[in-house]
Scaffold this active site. Structure first.
Site, mmCIF file in Angstrom:
data_model
loop_
_atom_site.group_PDB
_atom_site.id
_atom_site.type_symbol
_atom_site.label_atom_id
_atom_site.label_comp_id
_atom_site.label_asym_id
_atom_site.label_seq_id
_atom_site.Cartn_x
_atom_site.Cartn_y
_atom_site.Cartn_z
ATOM 1 N N HIS A 245 0.879 -1.289 -0.080
ATOM 2 C CA HIS A 245 -0.027 0.098 -0.185
ATOM 3 C C HIS A 245 0.757 1.155 -0.026
ATOM 4 O O HIS A 245 1.971 1.199 0.627
ATOM 5 C CB HIS A 245 -0.847 0.028 1.224
ATOM 6 N N GLU A 304 -7.942 -5.367 -0.441
ATOM 7 C CA GLU A 304 -8.299 -5.964 -1.491
ATOM 8 C C GLU A 304 -8.289 -7.425 -1.464
ATOM 9 O O GLU A 304 -8.881 -8.181 -2.079
ATOM 10 C CB GLU A 304 -7.594 -5.865 -2.838
HETATM 11 N N1 ACO Z 1 4.136 -7.371 -4.696
HETATM 12 C C1 ACO Z 1 5.362 -7.434 -4.780
HETATM 13 N N2 ACO Z 1 6.161 -6.319 -4.871
HETATM 14 C C2 ACO Z 1 5.435 -5.400 -4.422
HETATM 15 C C3 ACO Z 1 4.129 -5.256 -4.125
HETATM 16 C C4 ACO Z 1 3.455 -6.563 -4.413
HETATM 17 N N3 ACO Z 1 2.172 -6.508 -3.863
HETATM 18 N N4 ACO Z 1 3.766 -3.903 -3.806
HETATM 19 C C5 ACO Z 1 4.924 -3.156 -3.777
HETATM 20 N N5 ACO Z 1 5.662 -4.057 -4.384
HETATM 21 C C6 ACO Z 1 7.365 -3.649 -4.437
HETATM 22 C C7 ACO Z 1 7.479 -2.900 -5.818
HETATM 23 O O1 ACO Z 1 7.556 -3.972 -6.785
HETATM 24 C C8 ACO Z 1 8.196 -2.028 -5.686
HETATM 25 O O2 ACO Z 1 9.824 -2.584 -5.668
HETATM 26 P P1 ACO Z 1 10.464 -2.414 -7.088
HETATM 27 O O3 ACO Z 1 10.684 -0.723 -6.984
HETATM 28 O O4 ACO Z 1 11.774 -3.028 -6.720
HETATM 29 O O5 ACO Z 1 9.726 -2.803 -8.121
HETATM 30 C C9 ACO Z 1 8.219 -1.420 -4.324
HETATM 31 O O6 ACO Z 1 7.828 -2.631 -3.528
HETATM 32 C C10 ACO Z 1 7.329 -0.416 -4.384
HETATM 33 O O7 ACO Z 1 6.677 -0.222 -2.994
HETATM 34 P P2 ACO Z 1 5.713 0.949 -2.712
HETATM 35 O O8 ACO Z 1 6.146 2.191 -2.882
HETATM 36 O O9 ACO Z 1 5.276 0.653 -1.177
HETATM 37 O O10 ACO Z 1 4.424 0.719 -3.580
HETATM 38 P P3 ACO Z 1 3.558 1.957 -4.448
HETATM 39 O O11 ACO Z 1 3.232 2.873 -3.295
HETATM 40 O O12 ACO Z 1 4.141 2.617 -5.624
HETATM 41 O O13 ACO Z 1 2.367 0.838 -4.709
HETATM 42 C C11 ACO Z 1 0.550 -0.542 -4.655
HETATM 43 C C12 ACO Z 1 1.214 0.633 -3.938
HETATM 44 C C13 ACO Z 1 0.239 -0.117 -6.090
HETATM 45 C C14 ACO Z 1 -0.742 -0.924 -3.727
HETATM 46 C C15 ACO Z 1 1.560 -1.749 -4.799
HETATM 47 O O14 ACO Z 1 1.834 -2.232 -3.444
HETATM 48 C C16 ACO Z 1 0.868 -2.928 -5.448
HETATM 49 O O15 ACO Z 1 0.990 -2.762 -6.802
HETATM 50 N N6 ACO Z 1 0.094 -3.942 -4.899
HETATM 51 C C17 ACO Z 1 -0.468 -4.774 -5.576
HETATM 52 C C18 ACO Z 1 -1.777 -4.296 -6.194
HETATM 53 C C19 ACO Z 1 -2.834 -3.987 -5.062
HETATM 54 O O16 ACO Z 1 -3.052 -4.822 -4.162
HETATM 55 N N7 ACO Z 1 -3.675 -3.129 -5.287
HETATM 56 C C20 ACO Z 1 -4.770 -2.822 -4.403
HETATM 57 C C21 ACO Z 1 -4.352 -1.475 -3.447
HETATM 58 S S1 ACO Z 1 -5.714 -1.254 -2.176
HETATM 59 C C22 ACO Z 1 -6.726 -0.126 -3.029
HETATM 60 O O17 ACO Z 1 -6.103 0.766 -3.834
HETATM 61 C C23 ACO Z 1 -7.970 -0.193 -2.767
#
Ligand code: ACO
Length: 362
Positions: A245, A304
């Site tokens: 998140h 989610e």
């Molecule tokens: N699985 C694996 N790696 C992850 C995940 C995940 N679910 N979430 C973040 N990371 C990694 C990214 O790959 C990134 O690493 P990288 O730069 O080496 O690729 C790093 O962690 C980025 O982390 P954050 O800065 O915390 O992530 P950001 O704020 O950009 O994204 C998000 C948040 C979009 C929710 C992300 O965690 C994600 O894609 N999760 C999966 C999709 C999801 O569950 N979406 C629903 C969110 S809840 C809602 O909106 C209602």
């Protein structure tokens, strides 16, 4: 380009997300004190309180929301074969776009009613079934489930959907709420703001994640396969849906609120306890794998993950999960759009130009 992580874009009295302490406050109430305790109508009324001049008291609001469901059902006639073949979310959004724009209570009621009426209709028509008309005398959640199944919902099912819709009703300046406020800041009207919010919600990094969570649970199939499956997904560079998140560095409090709703529903459902056990095993394995492979991040369960388990148990197909999200979040978007229109200025940030300089004329 970064994602505006620490930018405070506006002041709001609607909700506050405390990511370090895992706390969500909605109009002065912790989410866990609302979820499972009040029906959706009461939560929507709470969101709109003070933002619409002629907002009636809560029972009258609930009755008028029922009437609005009946009125928006007329738009289902526009759900032709071509529209029904589009992805469910796109079909629901197209029907919402048919509603009149405006800033008044009636516009707000119709928009809040709309996804709850259009989602069951789209699901049914895609299956070759007739849409079921609303029953305005029922509770909002019970009526949505009845329109889905053409049969009365049990009290436990209606309570489960109420808990879901209340849990996700608002969440600070998430992408869809921000998009809705940008549209509202131009004084475009509530329907325009709602459509901006819906469009931003659709993607898998926001409201589009729970459908893929269901597919992940299906593919994993049994708890003993979870760790290997998740390792392989991360090795392929994929993100695990339902985890991580932007704001929360600890567990999303909505995940626990929804888990509580799933547990309550599981008491009356023969298949759900097995599915819940699988989900809990996958969650535990995912948290362990993420801790090991991404030690620099604090990646926790988000809303989610248990959304998928709950909506599946209530009979919604995965392709419609984001539409059900919109049915709850619509009340949040409308409240934010009104707050923006009443107190905000045009939202118009600046960008830094990094393209080529203009060529000198020869
Ligand atoms: N699985 C694996 N790696 C992850 C995940 C995940 N679910 N979430 C973040 N990371 C990694 C990214 O790959 C990134 O690493 P990288 O730069 O080496 O690729 C790093 O962690 C980025 O982390 P954050 O800065 O915390 O992530 P950001 O704020 O950009 O994204 C998000 C948040 C979009 C929710 C992300 O965690 C994600 O894609 N999760 C999966 C999709 C999801 O569950 N979406 C629903 C969110 S809840 C809602 O909106 C209602």
């Amino acid at each position: 380009m970064d994602g505006w992580d620490n930018v405070v874009a506006a002041e709001t009295a609607l909700s506050d997300v405390d990511g370090l302490n895992g706390r969500l406050v909605i109009r002065g109430h912790r989410v866990e004190d609302l979820s499972g305790r009040i029906p959706f109508e009461a939560a929507a009324h709470l969101m709109l309180d003070g933002l619409l001049d002629d907002l009636p008291n809560e029972p009258a609001f609930a009755a008028r929301l029922g009437d609005a469901r009946a009125r928006v059902f007329a738009e289902v006639a526009a759900l032709d074969a071509a529209l029904a073949r589009r992805p469910a979310f796109d079909a629901v959004r197209a029907l919402v776009a048919r509603l009149p724009d405006g800033d008044d209570l009636e516009t707000a009621l119709q928009l809040i009613a709309a996804p709850a009426v259009f989602t069951p209709a789209v699901i049914r028509v895609r299956k070759g079934l007739e849409p079921v008309a609303p029953n305005p005398s029922l509770g909002h959640a019970a009526d949505m489930l009845r329109m889905l199944k053409d049969a009365p919902a049990s009290a436990a099912e209606a309570a489960g959907l109420d808990a879901y819709l209340v849990t996700i009703i608002d969440h600070g300046f998430n992408a869809s709420t921000f998009a809705a406020r940008v549209a509202a800041s131009t004084r475009a009207g509530l329907a325009s703001a709602a459509l901006a919010g819906m469009s931003a919600l659709k993607g898998p990094l926001h409201g589009g994640a729970p459908g893929p969570v269901t597919l992940m649970l299906d593919e994993i199939g049994s708890p003993d396969r979870a760790a290997a499956w998740l390792e392989q997904a991360l090795a392929r560079g994929e993100r695990l849906m339902g985890f991580g998140h932007r704001i929360y560095r600890v567990r999303d409090p909505r995940a626990d609120a929804l888990k509580r709703a799933v547990r309550a529903l599981a008491k009356a459902s023969p298949q759900l306890p097995g599915r819940l056990r699988l989900a809990e095993a996958v969650e535990a394995a995912a948290l362990e794998v993420l801790r090991r492979r991404k030690p620099e991040r604090s990646l926790q369960t988000n809303v989610e993950f248990y959304t998928a388990v709950l909506l599946e148990a209530l009979g919604f197909p995965p392709e419609a999960f984001t539409c059900v999200f919109a049915a709850g979040r619509m009340a949040g978007w409308i409240a934010h759009a009104r707050e923006q229109a009443l107190s905000g200025r045009l939202i118009r940030p600046q960008s830094r130009y990094v393209g080529p300089a203009p060529r000198e004329a020869a």
